[in-house]
Structure formats: structure tokens, C-alpha cells
Scaffold this active site. Structure first.
Site: not given
Length: 221
Positions: A86, A88-90, A95
Site C-alpha cells: 500500500t 504509505q506503507c511502502t 522503510p
């Protein structure tokens, strides 16, 4: 049988029915009280159970089923996120935890565990795509069992994602929660980012401010 006897029997029967209903309500109340104690909060022991953990072994990402009280032994960080790949998660949320994993280790954190309602195969591919290391592992909670036990889920059916983990971060020491920062939604502010854990062990100097549903973090006066 006289009218008086019939009346007394009727009253007695209604009283017994009322008592049964009250007993049922009391049992239900006790049940919800017990369930409430399972929800994540500072000072709470994490529920024990089997978890599927995706971690790096050498150059490979593998998944294993382990006991929760084994992996949360010592000082760990538990971070929740809606799902692999998804936006923002990526691009940002996970990160940052990978980038700061060494600094967290210097502060005594033995491991970071990122929790998502995904299967282990998806999380293996996600971890590879992020170039993760052995300091950050993933909990694949495909059935959302652990997520529901902690009460850290949210319904994203309207976005085509179904039931997912919401964004939060926590410090867990020997299975006990010592810090909990809850976004209370899938959205991301500074509240669940690594900077809050990284800049303040107990978040004593930071204040969460609600601005019409948008939360921000600022220094306390």
C-alpha cells in the site's frame, strides 16, 4: 385452585424468569469485561499464541510459526500497518523503521516486528522489495487473529481491503507493553512513525493534538 393461588404462581414464575434473564446479562457482562482486558494498553501482557513470522535468514526471507512469548522476550518494537505494497506503507512508514533499525538497536531494541493482515508470501515479497534486513521482521496475521486480540484493527472494506491492522507503534519488554502510540486509523501522522520511538523512549516530551480529526505531534510546553 383459587384466584389468589393462581396469582401467586404467576408472580413466582415471572420472578424466576426475571432472575434467569439477570443471570444471563451478568454472564455477558463478565464476558465482555474479560475480553476488554485483552485489548492493548500500557502495562498489559500480550496474549500468548502462535504467530507466523517472516524474517531474513542469510540472503533469504523465510516464514516460521513461533510462540508470541518467545519473540517478544527482551525489548522489542511492534508496529502495525494496513498492508504490504500500500502506498504509505511502502514509501515511508515501514522503510523508516528499516533505515533506523540500527539506531533502535543501540537504544536496546533487539528486534522490530511489523504486523499486517497479510499472508506470509506477500510479506516475503514486500520485505524483499524494501531491501529489509534481519533487524526488522514481519508478523503475517492472515486471519487477523492476533490483530483482533489486540484490538488494533480497522475495517477498510470500502477501500477494497477488508479488515486490516491500523497504524500504531508499541514498545514491548518481556511481553509487556511499556509504550503504545495509536493512530486509531489507517492514516499516518508522526504518532506511529519511528521518530516518536527514536526521539523519546516514553514520549514524555511529546503531545498529540487533534485538529478536526487530523492528529499532529508537537513538543509539550
Amino acid at each position: 385452585m383459587c384466584i389468589r393461588d393462581r396469582y401467586q404462581r404467576r408472580v413466582h414464575g415471572e420472578n424466576k424468569k426475571y432472575l434467569k434473564e439477570m443471570q444471563s446479562l451478568t454472564k455477558t457482562s463478565k464476558l465482555w469485561s474479560t475480553l476488554g482486558k485483552r485489548f492493548i494498553s500500557v502495562g498489559q501482557q500480550l496474549p500468548k499464541g502462535q504467530l507466523t513470522v517472516v524474517e531474513k535468514k542469510g540472503n533469504e526471507w523465510v516464514s516460521n510459526t513461533v510462540s508470541s512469548d518467545t519473540i517478544f522476550n527482551g525489548k522489542c518494537v511492534l508496529v502495525g500497518f494496513p498492508g504490504a505494497f500500500t502506498p504509505q506503507c511502502t514509501s515511508k512508514h515501514i522503510p523508516e523503521y528499516i533505515q533506523k533499525s540500527q539506531e533502535l538497536k543501540q537504544k536496546g531494541v533487539s528486534k522490530v516486528y511489523a504486523l499486517a493482515v497479510n499472508d506470509p508470501f506477500v510479506l516475503q515479497a514486500f520485505a524483499k522489495s524494501l531491501g529489509g534486513d534481519e533487524n526488522v521482521s514481519f508478523i503475517a496475521d492472515g486471519g487477523a487473529v492476533f490483530t483482533k486480540q489486540l484490538d488494533v484493527g480497522c475495517d477498510l472494506t470500502d477501500k477494497g481491503l477488508g479488515y486490516r491492522a491500523r497504524r500504531f507503534s508499541a514498545i514491548v519488554e518481556n511481553n509487556k507493553v511499556t509504550q503504545f502510540n495509536d493512530e486509531k486509523s489507517p492514516n499516518m501522522t508522526d504518532l506511529s512513525r519511528v521518530c516518536l520511538l527514536y526521539t523519546s523512549d516514553a514520549a514524555d516530551d511529546l503531545l498529540c493534538v487533534d485538529l478536526g480529526g487530523r492528529r499532529i505531534i508537537k513538543k509539550k510546553n
